[in-house]
Design an enzyme around this catalytic site. Structure first.
Site, PDB file in Angstrom:
ATOM      1  CE  LYS A 117      -3.848  -2.431   0.384  1.00 33.97           C
ATOM      2  NZ  LYS A 117      -4.829  -2.548  -0.721  1.00 33.97           N
ATOM      3  CG  HIS A 129      20.940   1.305  -1.235  1.00 33.88           C
ATOM      4  ND1 HIS A 129      20.878   0.097  -1.885  1.00 33.88           N
ATOM      5  CD2 HIS A 129      21.913   2.032  -1.852  1.00 33.88           C
ATOM      6  CE1 HIS A 129      21.799   0.083  -2.850  1.00 33.88           C
ATOM      7  NE2 HIS A 129      22.426   1.251  -2.853  1.00 33.88           N
ATOM      8  CB  ALA A 152       3.685   1.912   8.921  1.00 30.17           C
ATOM      9  CB  SER A 170       4.920   4.957  12.241  1.00 28.06           C
ATOM     10  OG  SER A 170       5.794   3.900  11.933  1.00 28.06           O
ATOM     11  CB  ALA A 188       6.115   7.976  15.587  1.00 30.14           C
TER      12      ALA A 188
END
Length: 211
Positions: A117, A129, A152, A170, A188
């Site tokens: 996704k 990389h 994520a 994230s 995050a």
């Protein structure tokens, strides 16, 4: 891709990298890892064959096998990429999940991990990389240097430039046009509305420099 793959590293992103290659019907010959306690163990029925510097296995790379570097730590990742460049005269391949969206005019380098996704928009440019975890969105004309890691669910809006070695946690949001400096770190869940200098860590909503 016809050749099987040897994955360097057997922790972190190694398991999802295996899943990506499996989904493309690419044979993974095995893993190599510096941690001797992992040798001869299996990850989803694929063996950890030996050390990342075992010439018996390394000599297969570039001839009978491709290689992918599945190491989260950027310093060690760079070391292994350099090893492959110098000793095997080759670049690691990309691991791109079937559900990732890559625009037809986005450009990506070598050895990137692009999980499920992930979305790379029109005209986006990604170095080599890098690691993009599940659901990361990079809008159009985003520029990403080498060895960048994006967590994520992060959203990188249009025109953002991210320097080499930067880390985006994230769920972070980087607003359009912001520049993230080399080796900078974004915590995050942070909302970044202004440029972040090199080697600087920011966190919060809006993100502020940590002392």
């Amino acid at each position: 891709m016809e050749k099987p793959v040897i994955i360097l590293g057997a922790k972190g992103i190694a398991h999802p990298a295996l899943e990506i290659f499996n989904s493309h019907n690419v044979i993974v010959y095995g893993f190599l890892d510096e941690d001797a306690s992992l040798h001869q163990k299996e990850i989803n029925h694929v063996s950890v064959l030996g050390s990342t510097e075992d010439d018996g296995f390394l000599k297969l790379i570039g001839k009978k096998c491709e290689a992918f570097v599945a190491v989260d730590d950027p310093t060690y990742r760079k070391y292994l990429v350099k090893l492959l460049n110098e000793r095997r005269k080759m670049q690691p391949i990309n691991a791109v999940h079937k559900t990732a969206y890559i625009s037809t005019d986005a450009a990506i380098g070598h050895g990137n991990f692009i999980n499920g996704k992930v979305s790379l928009g029109a005209g986006a440019s990604v170095g080599s990389h890098c690691i993009f975890h599940s659901g990361a969105v990079l809008e159009h004309l985003v520029e990403v240097g080498d060895y960048v890691q994006v967590g994520a669910g992060s959203i990188i809006n249009s025109g953002v430039k991210i320097g080499e070695g930067a880390f985006i946690g994230s769920g972070a949001i980087i607003v359009s046009g912001v520049k993230i400096g080399k080796n900078a770190r974004v915590g995050a869940g942070s909302l970044v509305i202004a440029d972040v200098e090199e080697d600087t860590t920011v966190f919060g909503n809006p993100a502020k420099k940590l002392d």
